[in-house]
Write a protein that holds these residues in place. Structure first.
Motif, PDB file in Angstrom:
ATOM      1  N   PHE A   1       0.928  -1.283   0.272  1.00 50.60           N
ATOM      2  CA  PHE A   1       0.541   0.342   0.584  1.00 50.60           C
ATOM      3  C   PHE A   1       1.071   0.698  -0.021  1.00 50.60           C
ATOM      4  CE2 PHE A   1      -2.807   2.856   1.813  1.00 50.60           C
ATOM      5  CZ  PHE A   1      -3.899   3.059   1.214  1.00 50.60           C
ATOM      6  N   ALA A   2       2.131   1.072   0.623  1.00 54.41           N
ATOM      7  CA  ALA A   2       2.934   2.433   0.706  1.00 54.41           C
ATOM      8  C   ALA A   2       3.661   2.484  -0.348  1.00 54.41           C
ATOM      9  CB  ALA A   2       3.841   2.438   1.542  1.00 54.41           C
ATOM     10  N   ASP A   3       3.682   1.752  -0.919  1.00 54.84           N
ATOM     11  CA  ASP A   3       4.331   1.142  -2.519  1.00 54.84           C
ATOM     12  C   ASP A   3       3.536   2.151  -3.526  1.00 54.84           C
ATOM     13  OD1 ASP A   3       6.888   0.436  -1.044  1.00 54.84           O
ATOM     14  OD2 ASP A   3       6.042  -1.492  -2.466  1.00 54.84           O
TER      15      ASP A   3
ATOM     16  N   ARG B   1       6.690  12.185   1.345  1.00 59.19           N
ATOM     17  CA  ARG B   1       5.900  11.804   1.839  1.00 59.19           C
ATOM     18  C   ARG B   1       6.104  10.257   2.801  1.00 59.19           C
ATOM     19  NH1 ARG B   1       2.809  10.789  -4.038  1.00 59.19           N
ATOM     20  NH2 ARG B   1       3.001  12.367  -4.637  1.00 59.19           N
ATOM     21  N   ALA B   2       6.723  10.230   1.847  1.00 55.81           N
ATOM     22  CA  ALA B   2       6.892   8.341   2.974  1.00 55.81           C
ATOM     23  C   ALA B   2       6.732   8.513   4.685  1.00 55.81           C
ATOM     24  CB  ALA B   2       8.272   8.257   2.414  1.00 55.81           C
ATOM     25  N   GLU B   3       7.592   9.982   4.832  1.00 57.07           N
ATOM     26  CA  GLU B   3       7.132   9.926   6.345  1.00 57.07           C
ATOM     27  C   GLU B   3       6.138  10.154   6.685  1.00 57.07           C
ATOM     28  OE1 GLU B   3       9.562  13.188   7.601  1.00 57.07           O
ATOM     29  OE2 GLU B   3       8.913  13.191   9.661  1.00 57.07           O
ATOM     30  N   TYR B   4       5.104  10.814   6.156  1.00 61.76           N
ATOM     31  CA  TYR B   4       2.846  11.443   5.980  1.00 61.76           C
ATOM     32  C   TYR B   4       2.775   9.785   6.382  1.00 61.76           C
ATOM     33  CZ  TYR B   4      -1.039  11.950   3.753  1.00 61.76           C
ATOM     34  OH  TYR B   4      -2.548  12.013   3.886  1.00 61.76           O
TER      35      TYR B   4
ATOM     36  N   SER C   1      -4.636  -0.513  -5.688  1.00 64.71           N
ATOM     37  CA  SER C   1      -4.039  -0.116  -6.714  1.00 64.71           C
ATOM     38  C   SER C   1      -3.930   1.347  -6.369  1.00 64.71           C
ATOM     39  CB  SER C   1      -5.383   0.071  -7.859  1.00 64.71           C
ATOM     40  OG  SER C   1      -6.237   0.815  -6.264  1.00 64.71           O
ATOM     41  N   SER C   2      -3.683   2.757  -7.770  1.00 67.07           N
ATOM     42  CA  SER C   2      -4.030   3.684  -7.517  1.00 67.07           C
ATOM     43  C   SER C   2      -4.322   5.105  -8.023  1.00 67.07           C
ATOM     44  CB  SER C   2      -2.033   4.585  -6.689  1.00 67.07           C
ATOM     45  OG  SER C   2      -2.056   4.803  -8.194  1.00 67.07           O
TER      46      SER C   2
END
Ligand code: MN
Length: 248
Positions: free
Chosen positions: A158-160, A222-225, A184-185
């Protein structure tokens, strides 16, 4: 909390009975589902009150971001959706937002952006809580293990999806045919309910990765969020949504 809600349900039920006994009619009473139930399935065309204070999700989401996000960005989608509905002849008292989204290719870009924007944010507020259930259990927990291998594997995938979405958009956990779960995104304010979506189904969980959702606190990180966001996801809500949709 649950006690309070049940108390209010009882109050309305009893008030209704009293009204009937007194020969009064209570046709104007809102349905209990409209007032008290989370958006387990239907989402209306108007913004619901935010279910917590602007600062309730700190430190994960700061109060200013939450306030601007809810009162400016999301409010704008709701208003522009209503405007588009009027302009394009959609009767918001009869048309369900889900049904509009399922036929979104028949409408304008304005309708697509704002119908999606409104639906996505109404779901987004509900999946988060200041007192979240930290992990799925019961039926959804089993389904996640079955479809992704483990909860940790699911979170990574999901994070990816969320971090690799170029520009603005959303990451989704979606229920598709045969009650299968997929990640999905979508770009912009699209979502899996739309007939234009690559992966179609009903979203159970959505993460807003527009910069307006995180930039004041996280800037370019964004990754930290995304990583911090897991701490405010209420898996009890997601589980209920899953069970309602799958009749489990
Ligand atoms: Mn947003």
């Amino acid at each position: 909390m649950e006690k309070t809600l049940n108390g209010r349900r009882e109050f309305i039920k009893n008030a209704g009975k009293a009204g009937i006994a007194a020969g009064l009619t209570f046709t104007a009473l809102p349905s209990l589902a409209e007032v008290f139930e989370p958006a387990t399935y239907n989402i209306g065309f108007l913004q619901k009150p935010l279910p917590y204070a602007f600062n309730a999700l700190e430190p994960v989401i700061d109060a200013m971001t939450m306030e601007i996000h809810y009162t400016k960005h999301a409010a704008g989608y709701a208003k522009n959706l209503s405007d588009a509905a009027v302009a394009e002849g959609v009767d918001i008292k009869k048309m369900k937002l889900e049904d509009l989204l399922k036929n979104i290719s028949k409408y304008s870009t304005k309708m697509r952006n704002n119908a999606g924007g409104h639906y996505n944010h109404e779901l987004f507020w509900e999946v988060m809580s200041p007192k979240p259930e930290k992990a799925p259990d019961q039926q959804l927990g089993k389904a996640i293990n079955k479809d992704f291998g483990s909860f940790e594997a699911f979170k990574k995938q999901f994070a990816d999806a969320a971090s690799s979405r170029f520009g603005s958009g959303w990451a989704w956990l979606t229920l598709v045919e045969n009650n299968k779960l997929v990640i999905s995104s979508t770009p912009n304010q699209d979502n899996p309910l739309m007939d234009v979506a690559e992966v179609k189904g009903t979203p159970l969980l959505g993460l807003d990765v527009w910069e307006h959702a995180y930039y004041l606190k996280y800037q370019n990180r964004r990754a930290e969020y995304i990583n911090n966001w897991w701490n405010v996801i209420d898996w009890d809500f997601v589980e209920k949504r899953y069970r309602k949709l799958t009749d489990k």
